[in-house]
Design a protein around this motif. Sequence first.
Motif, mmCIF file in Angstrom:
data_model
loop_
_atom_site.group_PDB
_atom_site.id
_atom_site.type_symbol
_atom_site.label_atom_id
_atom_site.label_comp_id
_atom_site.label_asym_id
_atom_site.label_seq_id
_atom_site.Cartn_x
_atom_site.Cartn_y
_atom_site.Cartn_z
ATOM 1 N N ARG A 197 0.829 -1.215 0.000
ATOM 2 C CA ARG A 197 0.000 0.000 0.000
ATOM 3 C C ARG A 197 0.856 1.254 0.000
ATOM 4 O O ARG A 197 0.553 2.217 -0.688
ATOM 5 C CB ARG A 197 -0.953 0.011 1.199
ATOM 6 C CG ARG A 197 -2.240 -0.712 0.884
ATOM 7 C CD ARG A 197 -3.269 -0.483 1.932
ATOM 8 N NE ARG A 197 -3.976 0.765 1.808
ATOM 9 C CZ ARG A 197 -5.230 0.898 1.369
ATOM 10 N NH1 ARG A 197 -5.903 -0.151 0.973
ATOM 11 N NH2 ARG A 197 -5.818 2.061 1.328
ATOM 12 N N ILE A 205 -7.973 2.326 -17.967
ATOM 13 C CA ILE A 205 -7.013 1.571 -17.155
ATOM 14 C C ILE A 205 -5.737 1.301 -17.950
ATOM 15 O O ILE A 205 -4.632 1.438 -17.436
ATOM 16 C CB ILE A 205 -7.649 0.226 -16.698
ATOM 17 C CG1 ILE A 205 -8.598 0.456 -15.538
ATOM 18 C CG2 ILE A 205 -6.605 -0.788 -16.346
ATOM 19 C CD1 ILE A 205 -7.922 0.608 -14.186
ATOM 20 N N THR A 260 -3.974 -6.731 -10.474
ATOM 21 C CA THR A 260 -4.952 -6.416 -9.417
ATOM 22 C C THR A 260 -5.650 -5.090 -9.708
ATOM 23 O O THR A 260 -6.883 -4.997 -9.638
ATOM 24 C CB THR A 260 -4.234 -6.302 -8.052
ATOM 25 O OG1 THR A 260 -3.603 -7.550 -7.789
ATOM 26 C CG2 THR A 260 -5.211 -5.965 -6.932
ATOM 27 N N GLY A 273 -10.215 -2.298 -10.664
ATOM 28 C CA GLY A 273 -10.535 -0.917 -11.006
ATOM 29 C C GLY A 273 -11.319 -0.700 -12.276
ATOM 30 O O GLY A 273 -11.738 0.416 -12.557
ATOM 31 N N THR A 314 -15.610 -2.329 -11.766
ATOM 32 C CA THR A 314 -16.304 -1.627 -10.684
ATOM 33 C C THR A 314 -16.746 -0.230 -11.134
ATOM 34 O O THR A 314 -17.907 0.139 -10.979
ATOM 35 C CB THR A 314 -15.344 -1.476 -9.483
ATOM 36 O OG1 THR A 314 -14.067 -1.082 -9.979
ATOM 37 C CG2 THR A 314 -15.208 -2.745 -8.689
ATOM 38 N N PRO A 325 -19.191 2.425 0.008
ATOM 39 C CA PRO A 325 -18.998 1.677 -1.249
ATOM 40 C C PRO A 325 -17.560 1.245 -1.453
ATOM 41 O O PRO A 325 -17.303 0.278 -2.168
ATOM 42 C CB PRO A 325 -19.410 2.675 -2.333
ATOM 43 C CG PRO A 325 -19.204 3.998 -1.725
ATOM 44 C CD PRO A 325 -19.492 3.840 -0.256
ATOM 45 N N PHE A 326 -16.608 1.946 -0.817
ATOM 46 C CA PHE A 326 -15.186 1.640 -1.006
ATOM 47 C C PHE A 326 -14.586 0.917 0.201
ATOM 48 O O PHE A 326 -13.363 0.856 0.335
ATOM 49 C CB PHE A 326 -14.416 2.932 -1.266
ATOM 50 C CG PHE A 326 -14.851 3.659 -2.511
ATOM 51 C CD1 PHE A 326 -14.599 3.123 -3.771
ATOM 52 C CD2 PHE A 326 -15.519 4.873 -2.444
ATOM 53 C CE1 PHE A 326 -14.990 3.785 -4.934
ATOM 54 C CE2 PHE A 326 -15.913 5.547 -3.595
ATOM 55 C CZ PHE A 326 -15.658 4.999 -4.844
ATOM 56 N N GLY A 327 -15.428 0.366 1.086
ATOM 57 C CA GLY A 327 -14.908 -0.311 2.268
ATOM 58 C C GLY A 327 -14.318 0.696 3.241
ATOM 59 O O GLY A 327 -14.740 1.853 3.279
ATOM 60 N N VAL A 374 -7.638 0.201 6.900
ATOM 61 C CA VAL A 374 -6.383 0.031 6.159
ATOM 62 C C VAL A 374 -6.595 -0.680 4.824
ATOM 63 O O VAL A 374 -5.678 -0.764 4.021
ATOM 64 C CB VAL A 374 -5.316 -0.749 6.965
ATOM 65 C CG1 VAL A 374 -4.925 -0.012 8.229
ATOM 66 C CG2 VAL A 374 -5.791 -2.160 7.278
ATOM 67 N N ILE A 420 -8.075 1.580 -2.874
ATOM 68 C CA ILE A 420 -6.995 2.466 -3.291
ATOM 69 C C ILE A 420 -7.451 3.413 -4.398
ATOM 70 O O ILE A 420 -6.958 4.528 -4.525
ATOM 71 C CB ILE A 420 -5.804 1.602 -3.789
ATOM 72 C CG1 ILE A 420 -5.078 1.002 -2.590
ATOM 73 C CG2 ILE A 420 -4.866 2.384 -4.685
ATOM 74 C CD1 ILE A 420 -3.895 0.139 -2.964
ATOM 75 N N PHE A 467 -9.717 8.127 -7.409
ATOM 76 C CA PHE A 467 -9.529 8.024 -8.857
ATOM 77 C C PHE A 467 -10.856 7.732 -9.560
ATOM 78 O O PHE A 467 -11.195 8.353 -10.571
ATOM 79 C CB PHE A 467 -8.502 6.927 -9.176
ATOM 80 C CG PHE A 467 -8.252 6.768 -10.648
ATOM 81 C CD1 PHE A 467 -7.336 7.582 -11.289
ATOM 82 C CD2 PHE A 467 -8.959 5.840 -11.398
ATOM 83 C CE1 PHE A 467 -7.126 7.463 -12.651
ATOM 84 C CE2 PHE A 467 -8.763 5.720 -12.758
ATOM 85 C CZ PHE A 467 -7.831 6.535 -13.385
HETATM 86 C C1 HEM Z 1 -16.646 2.575 -8.325
HETATM 87 C C2 HEM Z 1 -15.478 1.987 -8.332
HETATM 88 C C3 HEM Z 1 -14.919 1.125 -7.232
HETATM 89 C C4 HEM Z 1 -15.543 0.508 -6.175
HETATM 90 C C5 HEM Z 1 -17.037 0.528 -5.843
HETATM 91 C C6 HEM Z 1 -14.522 -0.182 -5.409
HETATM 92 C C7 HEM Z 1 -14.774 -0.894 -4.251
HETATM 93 C C8 HEM Z 1 -13.788 -1.502 -3.487
HETATM 94 C C9 HEM Z 1 -14.028 -2.211 -2.242
HETATM 95 C C10 HEM Z 1 -15.394 -2.391 -1.573
HETATM 96 C C11 HEM Z 1 -12.844 -2.669 -1.791
HETATM 97 C C12 HEM Z 1 -12.599 -3.491 -0.519
HETATM 98 C C13 HEM Z 1 -12.302 -2.543 0.633
HETATM 99 C C14 HEM Z 1 -12.302 -3.195 2.009
HETATM 100 O O1 HEM Z 1 -12.113 -4.414 2.116
HETATM 101 O O2 HEM Z 1 -12.459 -2.464 3.012
HETATM 102 C C15 HEM Z 1 -11.835 -2.260 -2.761
HETATM 103 C C16 HEM Z 1 -10.482 -2.552 -2.644
HETATM 104 C C17 HEM Z 1 -9.553 -2.233 -3.606
HETATM 105 N N1 HEM Z 1 -9.758 -1.479 -4.746
HETATM 106 FE FE1 HEM Z 1 -11.500 -0.648 -5.330
HETATM 107 N N2 HEM Z 1 -13.309 0.009 -6.026
HETATM 108 C C18 HEM Z 1 -13.500 0.802 -7.129
HETATM 109 C C19 HEM Z 1 -12.529 1.266 -8.018
HETATM 110 C C20 HEM Z 1 -11.195 0.959 -7.930
HETATM 111 C C21 HEM Z 1 -10.173 1.471 -8.821
HETATM 112 C C22 HEM Z 1 -10.400 2.457 -9.963
HETATM 113 C C23 HEM Z 1 -8.985 0.891 -8.448
HETATM 114 C C24 HEM Z 1 -7.621 1.063 -9.021
HETATM 115 C C25 HEM Z 1 -7.341 1.373 -10.255
HETATM 116 C C26 HEM Z 1 -9.268 0.037 -7.299
HETATM 117 C C27 HEM Z 1 -8.331 -0.704 -6.617
HETATM 118 C C28 HEM Z 1 -8.568 -1.379 -5.427
HETATM 119 C C29 HEM Z 1 -7.535 -2.110 -4.700
HETATM 120 C C30 HEM Z 1 -6.082 -2.270 -5.108
HETATM 121 C C31 HEM Z 1 -8.148 -2.633 -3.546
HETATM 122 C C32 HEM Z 1 -7.492 -3.469 -2.445
HETATM 123 C C33 HEM Z 1 -7.110 -2.588 -1.260
HETATM 124 C C34 HEM Z 1 -6.487 -3.367 -0.104
HETATM 125 O O3 HEM Z 1 -6.829 -4.536 0.100
HETATM 126 O O4 HEM Z 1 -5.665 -2.782 0.606
HETATM 127 N N3 HEM Z 1 -10.612 0.107 -7.014
HETATM 128 N N4 HEM Z 1 -12.430 -1.534 -3.771
#
Ligand code: HEM
Length: 449
Positions: free
Chosen positions: A100, A150, A255, A260, A263, A372-374, A377, A381, A385
């Motif tokens: 991270r 992407i 990943t 990314g 979603t 929506p994004f959790g 930690v 990410i 964006f």
């Molecule tokens: C509307 C778009 C998106 C939604 C709804 C979304 C949702 C989520 C959710 C719910 C998680 C899990 C968080 C948790 O466990 O607390 C997550 C993790 C993650 N997302 Fe997204 N995401 C989106 C877009 C993106 C984009 C654009 C990227 C990168 C280009 C991305 C990269 C990641 C990564 C790398 C993780 C893992 C983080 C970790 O485990 O530390 N996501 N996302």
Amino acid sequence: MGSPYPPGPRWPAAVQSVLFQRHRARFLPAVARRYGDVFSLKVPSYADHLVVFNRPEHVKEIFAADPRDLHAGEGNQILGPVMGEHSVLLTDETEHARARRLLMPAFNGASPRGYRDLVASIARAEVDQWNANIELRALDRMNALTLEVIMLVVFGVTDPYTRDQLAPRLHRMVDISPIVLLGWVFPSLGRIGPWKRFCDNQNEIDALLYTEIDRRRDAADLSRRTDVLSRLLQAGYQSDDAPLTDAELRDQLVTLLLAGHETTAAALAWTLHELARHPDIQHRAYLAAHDNDDRYLEAVLKESMRLHPVIASTARKLTRDQVIGGWHLPAGTVVNTSILLAHQRPDGFPNANAYRPDRFLGSEVAPNTWLPFGGGVRRCIGAGFSLMEGAAILREILTRYTLTPSAGNGPERGRVRNITNVPRRGARIAITPRHSVTQGQSTDPLRVS
Ligand code: HEM
């Protein structure tokens, strides 16, 4: 001694599994009505004991917990064969924290804004191809568009040959079926049928990625490049962390692509669907787009993600016995933060079934209610964006077209595609160019006279 788990349905685990994975939008609210705010489910092989939470104070407790006590990476192991063992989604504790630290600068602070012009020009090229007065399956178009974003923004692939090679293969990889995913438990399957096709496709992607990584490492303009891959190649040289190896880079890139792309496409498809059905809100969004005001466009996106959560929940596995939400839960329990249920709570979102972006303009939305994004930690990410990307794409679409639901298309229900919640019929909308509006007589249903 009684069970340590909160009460929950007694149906066979297989039935609960299917309802949880495939029909959660109706199943979870029904269980919550029967058992209350905290309940247990049996969802093998994902979790033999899943405890579902959604009250803001419980959500806060889970997201703020020590990451040594609650492992998220362990719960995602099923994605290992696709994303790779180093993936930030699959690791925990020290390795996760290092990944991270290396990834975040490329996505944080000023970075999303720096990508805005690039996203806008990709969106403009897509919208230019649309024919006037046609019907679109918004989900398909948004999938193609976010894949292009992407590839350019994350991989920084500008060479047309590599892009042409990569795009269809990435598309096939994202389209992975649950059967293929589940089949990984038996590695020998990799020699036959869909598993072999998947492996071949993945090997071709890996070869293209490693060539691109090699080429980029030696690029004369590396330090001036702004794409995520170029930033990652330099990250580590500018911090105390060891730089990412090629294998680690490959895993993080795949990943980012998988997490990314679909979603953001799903969030945009739901947004276009709702805007087509709410002409007054669409008109305000058009004015905001016209004035380059992202605030209302982001509110529209946030409300779409509230009403139609793209990811239904987050999961953490307990590494030791501990108390959560007042329940003494044993090690091995998986605690689930239900985004779907949290977003429907009447105390957090009055008139929760209504589409009302205004909620996000003031201070109406309390902490730990919109997820929506959790969180914590493991918070997504790409959150900043994807909001920037969504607003830039909406601006290009809304300043050019008015949207109406295509004939016979009422409100859509969701369906689970891979792990994302997408509009069941693909969000079909009719588009009409705005430049056909002439003074006094308009084809624009939104025009205010
Ligand atoms: C509307 C778009 C998106 C939604 C709804 C979304 C949702 C989520 C959710 C719910 C998680 C899990 C968080 C948790 O466990 O607390 C997550 C993790 C993650 N997302 Fe997204 N995401 C989106 C877009 C993106 C984009 C654009 C990227 C990168 C280009 C991305 C990269 C990641 C990564 C790398 C993780 C893992 C983080 C970790 O485990 O530390 N996501 N996302």
